[in-house]
Scaffold this motif. Structure first.
Motif, PDB file in Angstrom:
ATOM      1  N   ILE A   1       0.813  -1.229   0.000  1.00 59.57           N
ATOM      2  CA  ILE A   1       0.000   0.000   0.000  1.00 59.57           C
ATOM      3  C   ILE A   1       0.846   1.278   0.000  1.00 59.57           C
ATOM      4  O   ILE A   1       0.596   2.182  -0.789  1.00 59.57           O
ATOM      5  CB  ILE A   1      -0.986   0.008   1.198  1.00 59.57           C
ATOM      6  CG1 ILE A   1      -2.009  -1.114   1.026  1.00 59.57           C
ATOM      7  CG2 ILE A   1      -1.682   1.367   1.337  1.00 59.57           C
ATOM      8  CD1 ILE A   1      -2.983  -1.254   2.168  1.00 59.57           C
ATOM      9  N   ASN A   2       1.833   1.344   0.879  1.00 60.72           N
ATOM     10  CA  ASN A   2       2.548   2.631   1.009  1.00 60.72           C
ATOM     11  C   ASN A   2       4.070   2.464   1.043  1.00 60.72           C
ATOM     12  O   ASN A   2       4.767   3.247   1.679  1.00 60.72           O
ATOM     13  CB  ASN A   2       2.067   3.383   2.265  1.00 60.72           C
ATOM     14  CG  ASN A   2       2.397   2.638   3.547  1.00 60.72           C
ATOM     15  OD1 ASN A   2       2.784   1.467   3.517  1.00 60.72           O
ATOM     16  ND2 ASN A   2       2.252   3.306   4.684  1.00 60.72           N
ATOM     17  N   THR A   3       4.568   1.423   0.366  1.00 60.64           N
ATOM     18  CA  THR A   3       6.014   1.153   0.442  1.00 60.64           C
ATOM     19  C   THR A   3       6.715   1.280  -0.911  1.00 60.64           C
ATOM     20  O   THR A   3       7.847   0.825  -1.068  1.00 60.64           O
ATOM     21  CB  THR A   3       6.256  -0.279   0.981  1.00 60.64           C
ATOM     22  OG1 THR A   3       5.609  -1.200   0.079  1.00 60.64           O
ATOM     23  CG2 THR A   3       5.699  -0.473   2.376  1.00 60.64           C
ATOM     24  N   GLY A   4       6.050   1.891  -1.871  1.00 60.20           N
ATOM     25  CA  GLY A   4       6.638   1.975  -3.221  1.00 60.20           C
ATOM     26  C   GLY A   4       7.600   3.149  -3.367  1.00 60.20           C
ATOM     27  O   GLY A   4       7.825   3.930  -2.442  1.00 60.20           O
ATOM     28  N   ARG A   5       8.154   3.236  -4.588  1.00 65.21           N
ATOM     29  CA  ARG A   5       9.114   4.287  -4.924  1.00 65.21           C
ATOM     30  C   ARG A   5       8.499   5.686  -4.744  1.00 65.21           C
ATOM     31  O   ARG A   5       9.116   6.576  -4.165  1.00 65.21           O
ATOM     32  CB  ARG A   5       9.488   4.074  -6.396  1.00 65.21           C
ATOM     33  CG  ARG A   5      10.881   4.410  -6.765  1.00 65.21           C
ATOM     34  CD  ARG A   5      11.286   3.773  -8.096  1.00 65.21           C
ATOM     35  NE  ARG A   5      12.215   2.668  -7.871  1.00 65.21           N
ATOM     36  CZ  ARG A   5      13.478   2.843  -7.475  1.00 65.21           C
ATOM     37  NH1 ARG A   5      13.960   4.048  -7.286  1.00 65.21           N
ATOM     38  NH2 ARG A   5      14.270   1.810  -7.289  1.00 65.21           N
ATOM     39  N   GLU A   6       7.262   5.851  -5.278  1.00 68.87           N
ATOM     40  CA  GLU A   6       6.623   7.185  -5.178  1.00 68.87           C
ATOM     41  C   GLU A   6       6.335   7.547  -3.723  1.00 68.87           C
ATOM     42  O   GLU A   6       6.390   8.719  -3.326  1.00 68.87           O
ATOM     43  CB  GLU A   6       5.283   7.307  -5.911  1.00 68.87           C
ATOM     44  CG  GLU A   6       4.851   6.362  -7.001  1.00 68.87           C
ATOM     45  CD  GLU A   6       4.770   4.894  -6.668  1.00 68.87           C
ATOM     46  OE1 GLU A   6       3.643   4.421  -6.508  1.00 68.87           O
ATOM     47  OE2 GLU A   6       5.810   4.209  -6.581  1.00 68.87           O
ATOM     48  N   ASP A   7       6.029   6.496  -2.920  1.00 65.56           N
ATOM     49  CA  ASP A   7       5.769   6.748  -1.495  1.00 65.56           C
ATOM     50  C   ASP A   7       7.029   7.264  -0.813  1.00 65.56           C
ATOM     51  O   ASP A   7       6.980   8.200  -0.012  1.00 65.56           O
ATOM     52  CB  ASP A   7       5.292   5.460  -0.818  1.00 65.56           C
ATOM     53  CG  ASP A   7       4.021   4.928  -1.449  1.00 65.56           C
ATOM     54  OD1 ASP A   7       2.964   5.560  -1.264  1.00 65.56           O
ATOM     55  OD2 ASP A   7       4.088   3.897  -2.148  1.00 65.56           O
ATOM     56  N   ALA A   8       8.161   6.626  -1.128  1.00 68.91           N
ATOM     57  CA  ALA A   8       9.429   7.041  -0.517  1.00 68.91           C
ATOM     58  C   ALA A   8       9.786   8.453  -0.969  1.00 68.91           C
ATOM     59  O   ALA A   8      10.220   9.292  -0.162  1.00 68.91           O
ATOM     60  CB  ALA A   8      10.538   6.059  -0.882  1.00 68.91           C
ATOM     61  N   ALA A   9       9.569   8.728  -2.267  1.00 69.09           N
ATOM     62  CA  ALA A   9       9.917  10.054  -2.787  1.00 69.09           C
ATOM     63  C   ALA A   9       9.067  11.129  -2.100  1.00 69.09           C
ATOM     64  O   ALA A   9       9.569  12.190  -1.709  1.00 69.09           O
ATOM     65  CB  ALA A   9       9.707  10.097  -4.300  1.00 69.09           C
ATOM     66  N   ALA A  10       7.771  10.838  -1.927  1.00 65.89           N
ATOM     67  CA  ALA A  10       6.889  11.820  -1.283  1.00 65.89           C
ATOM     68  C   ALA A  10       7.316  12.043   0.165  1.00 65.89           C
ATOM     69  O   ALA A  10       7.327  13.174   0.665  1.00 65.89           O
ATOM     70  CB  ALA A  10       5.440  11.335  -1.346  1.00 65.89           C
ATOM     71  N   MET A  11       7.694  10.961   0.830  1.00 71.01           N
ATOM     72  CA  MET A  11       8.090  11.100   2.235  1.00 71.01           C
ATOM     73  C   MET A  11       9.379  11.912   2.354  1.00 71.01           C
ATOM     74  O   MET A  11       9.512  12.782   3.220  1.00 71.01           O
ATOM     75  CB  MET A  11       8.254   9.716   2.862  1.00 71.01           C
ATOM     76  CG  MET A  11       8.266   9.787   4.354  1.00 71.01           C
ATOM     77  SD  MET A  11       7.834   8.227   5.116  1.00 71.01           S
ATOM     78  CE  MET A  11       6.103   8.112   4.792  1.00 71.01           C
ATOM     79  N   ALA A  12      10.307  11.645   1.457  1.00 70.31           N
ATOM     80  CA  ALA A  12      11.570  12.398   1.474  1.00 70.31           C
ATOM     81  C   ALA A  12      11.278  13.877   1.208  1.00 70.31           C
ATOM     82  O   ALA A  12      11.865  14.759   1.852  1.00 70.31           O
ATOM     83  CB  ALA A  12      12.528  11.835   0.431  1.00 70.31           C
ATOM     84  N   GLY A  13      10.337  14.139   0.308  1.00 63.29           N
ATOM     85  CA  GLY A  13       9.964  15.529   0.005  1.00 63.29           C
ATOM     86  C   GLY A  13       9.373  16.208   1.230  1.00 63.29           C
ATOM     87  O   GLY A  13       9.679  17.359   1.529  1.00 63.29           O
ATOM     88  N   PHE A  14       8.548  15.477   1.966  1.00 64.55           N
ATOM     89  CA  PHE A  14       7.927  16.049   3.155  1.00 64.55           C
ATOM     90  C   PHE A  14       8.991  16.370   4.214  1.00 64.55           C
ATOM     91  O   PHE A  14       8.949  17.405   4.877  1.00 64.55           O
ATOM     92  CB  PHE A  14       6.886  15.080   3.732  1.00 64.55           C
ATOM     93  CG  PHE A  14       6.104  15.643   4.884  1.00 64.55           C
ATOM     94  CD1 PHE A  14       4.917  16.326   4.681  1.00 64.55           C
ATOM     95  CD2 PHE A  14       6.568  15.511   6.200  1.00 64.55           C
ATOM     96  CE1 PHE A  14       4.200  16.871   5.745  1.00 64.55           C
ATOM     97  CE2 PHE A  14       5.868  16.052   7.268  1.00 64.55           C
ATOM     98  CZ  PHE A  14       4.674  16.732   7.039  1.00 64.55           C
TER      99      PHE A  14
END
Ligand code: SAH
Ligand code: SF4
Length: 364
Positions: free
Chosen positions: A278-291
């Protein structure tokens, strides 16, 4: 809020206790109230124990006040050293508090602030229970007193007066920033040097991201350590996983966390419950790093602890695989973030993160 009769004395700050006991027909001088405060902080459960007060006074106090309003109804021990207490409140509501031990035997008390939780996060047992009510300061403070007594029983060698508990995490049932007034009163009780004297730095509050509460805490204190459950930095996914997030949008949440950081001078923890697929993909990591960019933050990854029956949009939730967890951590680390993983303690008694409210099994 529900109230007690007679009045309960645990969880009152020293000045509140002094005021309360000044109002008696025979007002107590502050030094007497201070003696009583010390007894409460030391864990006294009856006025009888207060041997430096004369008998008539003890009896009079006993006829007017209660020292405690809660009762431990069961104690569940996991093989890994975690102990979960189920605690009954005066009106029949039940909450849970957990004592955790790390590899060095350092103990952490995990305490609740609400019976149930109104936030409704889809991955959390407490959220699935719905909301009963806020706890009052006595009900919050007594969880610590129960856990402290337990810690003392488990390590009788500890020096007297020591709590035996190194840290407090406000990460049990409920959303603490929706009950900030009563929590603040309980914190004053914990901090008071005449009693427990616990330092602010040893207390961590975890919020699902309630912006007005973060700002209130930043402006008015106390500046305890702050952790924010982000779980997803993709706004749309976050709102589906954590319904309360819809009223706390990510850009404003980030601004509030930055403000807390600036006011408190502290590093912040961003927590992420990892849900398999659900929330462990590449885009998820990128969004978290952005935050996280621009905040002084550590990311704490929490692999989802199973709770039977919980679903997300019709599909059962599952734990992340090792590859999902490590892959996600690696992506965050590659963007320069500091990442920690929360060890899974207490699962045998349903005492791990997000499992509170489950009836755990006694270890046999
Ligand atoms: N309400 C606050 C504090 C209590 S929840 C908050 O949400 O932050 C404490 C932590 O447990 C939060 O980070 C939450 O996201 C996490 N959590 C909830 N359910 C979980 C589960 N089933 N497995 C792992 N962590 C969970
Ligand atoms: Fe409430 Fe925290 Fe559970 Fe969400 S994760 S439902 S905020 S206790």
């Amino acid at each position: 809020m529900a109230s007690h009769s007679p009045r309960v004395l645990s969880g009152l700050a020293l000045n509140e206790l002094i005021d309360e006991l000044k109002g008696l027909p025979a007002p107590l001088p502050p030094f007497r109230s201070k003696q009583i405060f010390k007894w409460i902080a030391r864990g006294a459960v009856s006025f009888e124990e207060m041997t430096d007060l004369d008998k008539a006074l003890r009896e009079d106090l006993g006829s007017r006040f209660l020292l405690r309003s809660t009762r431990v109804s069961s104690q569940l021990e996991d093989g890994d050293g975690t102990v979960k207490l189920q605690i009954d409140l005066f009106d029949g509501a039940r909450i849970e508090a957990v004592l955790l031990s790390d590899a060095e035997e350092r103990k952490t008390a995990c305490i609740s602030t609400q019976a149930g939780c109104p936030a409704g996060c889809v991955f959390c047992k407490t959220g699935s229970l719905g909301f009963s009510r806020n706890l009052d300061s006595a009900e919050i403070a007594e969880q610590f007193l129960h856990l402290k007594a337990l810690a003392a029983r488990n390590s009788p060698g500890a020096a007297s007066g020591e709590t035996g508990i190194a840290n407090i995490v406000i990460m049990g049932m409920g959303e603490p920033l929706l009950n900030l007034a009563e929590l603040r009163r309980a914190l004053s009780f914990f901090f008071d040097a005449e009693g427990l004297g616990i330092s602010r730095r040893r207390i961590t509050l975890s919020t699902s991201g309630v912006i007005p509460g973060i700002r209130d805490l930043a402006d008015n204190g106390p500046h305890i350590r702050l952790a924010c459950s982000l779980t997803s930095a993709r706004e749309e996914l976050r709102n589906r996983l954590m319904p309360l997030a819809a009223s706390n949008p990510l850009p404003q949440l980030k601004a509030a966390l930055g403000y807390y950081q600036q006011k408190s001078g502290q590093r912040i923890t961003l927590e992420a419950v990892l849900l398999g697929g659900i929330n462990t993909g590449r885009e998820d990591a990128a969004a978290m790093a952005g935050f996280a960019k621009g905040l002084d933050a550590v990311i704490n990854l929490i692999p989802w602890n199973p709770v039977e029956g919980l679903q997300f949009e019709g599909a059962p939730l599952r734990e992340p695989s090792r590859a999902e967890l490590e892959g996600f951590a690696a992506l965050l680390e590659k963007s320069g973030l500091k990442v920690t993983r929360r060890y899974r303690k207490g699962r045998g008694v349903a005492g791990a993160c997000g499992q509170l409210g489950v009836v755990g099994k006694k270890d046999s």
